[in-house]
Scaffold this motif. Structure first.
Motif, PDB file in Angstrom:
ATOM      1  N   ASP A  44       0.553  -1.205  -0.073  1.00 45.54           N
ATOM      2  CA  ASP A  44      -0.313  -0.174   0.058  1.00 45.54           C
ATOM      3  C   ASP A  44       0.783   1.180   0.163  1.00 45.54           C
ATOM      4  OD1 ASP A  44      -2.390  -1.764  -0.429  1.00 45.54           O
ATOM      5  OD2 ASP A  44      -3.205  -1.075   1.816  1.00 45.54           O
ATOM      6  N   VAL A  45       2.351   1.474   0.904  1.00 45.58           N
ATOM      7  CA  VAL A  45       3.111   2.745   0.452  1.00 45.58           C
ATOM      8  C   VAL A  45       3.347   2.882  -0.841  1.00 45.58           C
ATOM      9  CG1 VAL A  45       5.384   3.336   2.137  1.00 45.58           C
ATOM     10  CG2 VAL A  45       3.520   2.152   2.468  1.00 45.58           C
ATOM     11  N   ASP A  46       3.580   1.654  -1.606  1.00 46.06           N
ATOM     12  CA  ASP A  46       4.582   1.312  -2.791  1.00 46.06           C
ATOM     13  C   ASP A  46       3.229   2.347  -3.849  1.00 46.06           C
ATOM     14  OD1 ASP A  46       6.908   1.647  -2.734  1.00 46.06           O
ATOM     15  OD2 ASP A  46       7.074  -0.761  -3.576  1.00 46.06           O
ATOM     16  N   THR A  47       1.622   1.670  -3.366  1.00 45.75           N
ATOM     17  CA  THR A  47       1.144   2.070  -4.894  1.00 45.75           C
ATOM     18  C   THR A  47       0.801   3.432  -4.112  1.00 45.75           C
ATOM     19  OG1 THR A  47       0.101  -0.299  -4.843  1.00 45.75           O
ATOM     20  CG2 THR A  47      -1.922   1.903  -4.816  1.00 45.75           C
ATOM     21  N   ALA A  48       0.342   3.876  -2.823  1.00 43.21           N
ATOM     22  CA  ALA A  48      -0.188   5.386  -2.545  1.00 43.21           C
ATOM     23  C   ALA A  48       0.473   6.419  -2.863  1.00 43.21           C
ATOM     24  CB  ALA A  48       0.236   5.945  -1.064  1.00 43.21           C
ATOM     25  N   MET A  49       2.498   6.130  -2.724  1.00 44.23           N
ATOM     26  CA  MET A  49       3.251   7.133  -3.262  1.00 44.23           C
ATOM     27  C   MET A  49       3.436   6.718  -5.436  1.00 44.23           C
ATOM     28  SD  MET A  49       3.708   8.365  -0.667  1.00 44.23           S
ATOM     29  CE  MET A  49       5.685   9.182  -0.810  1.00 44.23           C
ATOM     30  N   ARG A  50       2.884   5.712  -6.141  1.00 43.66           N
ATOM     31  CA  ARG A  50       2.622   5.859  -6.784  1.00 43.66           C
ATOM     32  C   ARG A  50       1.995   6.679  -7.947  1.00 43.66           C
ATOM     33  NH1 ARG A  50       3.955   0.582  -6.416  1.00 43.66           N
ATOM     34  NH2 ARG A  50       2.209  -0.186  -6.994  1.00 43.66           N
ATOM     35  N   LEU A  51       0.487   6.459  -7.382  1.00 39.23           N
ATOM     36  CA  LEU A  51      -0.953   6.844  -7.252  1.00 39.23           C
ATOM     37  C   LEU A  51      -0.472   8.586  -6.952  1.00 39.23           C
ATOM     38  CD1 LEU A  51      -2.933   3.791  -7.709  1.00 39.23           C
ATOM     39  CD2 LEU A  51      -1.409   4.435  -9.530  1.00 39.23           C
ATOM     40  N   GLY A  52      -0.920   8.557  -5.609  1.00 40.95           N
ATOM     41  CA  GLY A  52      -1.222   9.476  -5.161  1.00 40.95           C
ATOM     42  C   GLY A  52      -0.130  10.971  -5.778  1.00 40.95           C
ATOM     43  N   VAL A  53       1.043  10.474  -5.348  1.00 37.09           N
ATOM     44  CA  VAL A  53       2.628  12.271  -6.029  1.00 37.09           C
ATOM     45  C   VAL A  53       2.768  11.373  -7.158  1.00 37.09           C
ATOM     46  CG1 VAL A  53       2.223  13.363  -4.117  1.00 37.09           C
ATOM     47  CG2 VAL A  53       3.598  11.109  -4.355  1.00 37.09           C
ATOM     48  N   ASN A  54       2.140  10.247  -8.176  1.00 38.57           N
ATOM     49  CA  ASN A  54       3.092  10.037  -9.464  1.00 38.57           C
ATOM     50  C   ASN A  54       5.046   9.863  -9.073  1.00 38.57           C
ATOM     51  OD1 ASN A  54       0.899  10.282 -11.469  1.00 38.57           O
ATOM     52  ND2 ASN A  54       0.919  12.324 -10.491  1.00 38.57           N
ATOM     53  N   TYR A  55       5.496   9.460  -8.452  1.00 39.43           N
ATOM     54  CA  TYR A  55       6.344   8.797  -8.691  1.00 39.43           C
ATOM     55  C   TYR A  55       6.952   7.797  -9.532  1.00 39.43           C
ATOM     56  CZ  TYR A  55       7.416  11.055  -3.471  1.00 39.43           C
ATOM     57  OH  TYR A  55       7.213  12.240  -3.526  1.00 39.43           O
ATOM     58  N   PRO A  56       8.074   7.756  -9.721  1.00 36.20           N
ATOM     59  CA  PRO A  56       7.976   6.601 -11.195  1.00 36.20           C
ATOM     60  C   PRO A  56       8.629   5.035 -10.754  1.00 36.20           C
ATOM     61  CG  PRO A  56      10.299   8.073 -10.411  1.00 36.20           C
ATOM     62  CD  PRO A  56       9.326   8.232  -9.223  1.00 36.20           C
ATOM     63  N   ALA A  57       8.263   4.968  -9.562  1.00 38.75           N
ATOM     64  CA  ALA A  57       8.401   3.755  -8.541  1.00 38.75           C
ATOM     65  C   ALA A  57       8.047   4.176  -7.382  1.00 38.75           C
ATOM     66  CB  ALA A  57       9.758   2.881  -8.798  1.00 38.75           C
TER      67      ALA A  57
END
Length: 523
Positions: A458-471
């Protein structure tokens, strides 16, 4: 922390029996600003009757008109059928009084970020709605536990943090307060999923997942700027073109609003009892005090007046590449450079060693490790920054000591230019730009997981989708190597002994796990 569900068609039923709210049940949204209208649109297109309420007379009616206009634009763009639009508009109503929300199955609050105002609203709602009504706050910075603290039934209270614009961004953070019942959180989770969103579960911690873990993306860039190592345009270019981030932190905070971003940073810092890992930036505070809020004020880190010239990143002049280099040992996440050099026509020799590139003139190139070039008094060291993907990166960043010879620097610049990269040279700052940012993001992510804030997924998903991080930060950490990041942070901690860069136990544990796995593999 991911819900245990059995999927049947479009519905899901959790282990505790909590499924999504039936689309025939009404959803109420209190607060009719941009976020409230967006949430209303999402619920409306999921099939719910929707009621909008605002404390300012006439605002709810205006919001109904605005949401209908949003749907009209979707029809014009071919994204919504006209009949679906008509049916949705028929389900949308203004609620002049809170009493009109009595039969709502879910009430989502999206009003001003003031604790006492939210507490007062939910105290009123509790006297109006049924005992089975799910109450949710869209707060991005306040404690869900505190908002629900005075309620008779705090177990049915949950955070549903949408991201702006709510109709477009998929992420919803489902936040459980101290008293939130698991079934309530699951119902909110499944409802968001039924609405076409990607929900993630998290505990009630300052900043939740995204605003907690994202702080280093801004903070490390500001630190590099404050130390005079690079200007905002160059730092942004490094994180975009080498780090793979969609926007640099300076241009992004100009878009968000410097006052808003600084307020969130300060709120998280104060909520963590002024933990040095979250310390705000004095440079950003001064920018806010000067009224330079970014795009909305016409000036932030960059100018936005009509015709204003945008500062360009520092880019090195063309330089001659060396004919050959020697790679000593393993370059870790930069090992693909050997192949790229050879493809560019540079002869590559390989020797055992500690992981560096020897230039033909005697200088060395090393991947950013938290040390600085000036500490090497008997040899010339040029550091190069971490990249998400060295083959795809459009820019490589180098740092050197003041005494580095022009010949060594030219060789280093030319070597990366031979790969078709633009090169930026910054000051001799430990950890450079991308490397220290990724290390700190990974550190906060690992710490959050180990403290039970959210699952690693969920942490990785949140950072990819919430702030568009590349990974996701944990995904990136595994790619770079946890031990490497622990060592980098350790070097930073030695040079900045404030506690800010002391690696968390969560990251250290992962480093030890890597060591054990490597040892078992080598047997």
């Amino acid at each position: 922390m991911t819900a245990n569900t059995t999927v049947q068609g479009s519905d899901a039923v959790s282990a505790d029996g909590a499924g999504p709210i039936d689309p025939s049940r009404a959803v109420a949204v209190v607060g009719t600003g941009t976020m409230g209208q967006g949430i209303a649109q999402v619920a409306l297109l999921a099939g719910h009757p929707v009621r909008l309420h605002d404390s300012v007379p006439g605002r709810a009616e205006e919001a109904v008109t605005a949401v209908a206009a949003r749907l009209d634009r979707l029809v014009e763009k071919g994204r919504l059928d006209a009949a679906e639009r008509d049916a949705a508009v028929a389900r949308l109503h203004a609620a002049p009084e809170l009493s009109a929300l009595a039969d709502a199955a879910l009430v989502v609050e999206a009003i001003v970020e003031r604790l006492e105002v939210k507490q007062g609203l939910f105290a009123e709602l509790e006297e109006i709605v049924g005992a089975d009504t799910l109450l949710a706050t869209n707060t991005s910075s306040l404690s869900v536990t505190a908002i629900a603290g005075g309620l008779r039934l705090p177990g049915r209270f949950v955070g549903m943090h949408f991201f702006n614009p709510a109709p477009l961004l998929p992420l919803v953070e489902i936040v459980s307060g101290f008293a939130t019942e698991p079934a309530a959180a699951t119902r909110a989770y499944e409802t968001a999923r039924h609405w076409g969103k990607t929900p993630v579960r998290c505990a009630d911690t300052p900043g939740f997942i995204v605003n907690r873990i994202a702080r280093p993306f801004y903070a490390e860039a500001l630190r590099v700027y404050e130390e005079g190592a690079a200007d905002p345009a160059t730092i942004d270019a490094a994180l975009r073109e080498s780090g793979g981030f969609r926007m640099g932190p300076f241009e992004l905070t100009d878009l968000i609003g410097q006052d808003v971003n600084e307020a969130v940073t300060r709120s998280v810092w104060e909520s963590f009892f002024q933990d040095p890992k979250f310390t705000p930036s004095l440079a950003q505070r001064r920018l806010v005090e000067s009224g330079r809020f970014g795009r909305k004020s016409g000036q932030g880190w960059f100018p936005y007046a009509e015709g204003a010239a945008r500062p360009e990143p520092h880019t090195a002049a063309p330089a001659k590449a060396p004919e050959a280099v020697t790679i000593h040992g393993d370059l870790g996440p930069a090992k693909v450079l050997a192949e790229l050099f050879e493809q560019a026509g540079v002869k590559v020799r390989r020797k055992r060693g500690d992981g560096y590139i020897a230039l033909s003139g005697g200088g060395r190139l090393g991947l950013a490790d938290g040390e600085t070039s000036f500490e090497y008094t008997d040899e010339e060291i040029v550091y190069f920054d971490l990249a998400l993907d060295y083959a795809a990166a459009g820019r490589i960043v180098l740092s050197t000591a003041a005494r580095t010879s022009p010949e060594t620097l030219e060789e280093a610049v030319g070597l990366f230019q031979a790969l078709g990269k633009q090169v930026s040279v910054i000051g001799d700052v430990p950890g450079m730009i991308v490397a220290r940012t990724v290390a700190m993001l990974a550190d906060l992510a690992a710490d959050a997981v180990d403290r039970g804030v959210a699952s690693a997924e969920d942490v990785d998903t949140a950072m990819r989708l919430g702030v568009n991080y590349p990974a996701g930060p944990l995904e990136w950490a595994a790619k770079v190597g946890h031990r490497r990041l622990v060592e980098l942070l350790g070097e930073l901690h030695e040079r900045y002994p404030t506690g800010r860069y002391a690696p968390s136990l969560g990251l250290v544990r992962r480093g030890y796990d890597d060591d054990v796995a490597d040892a078992e593999e080598s047997r």
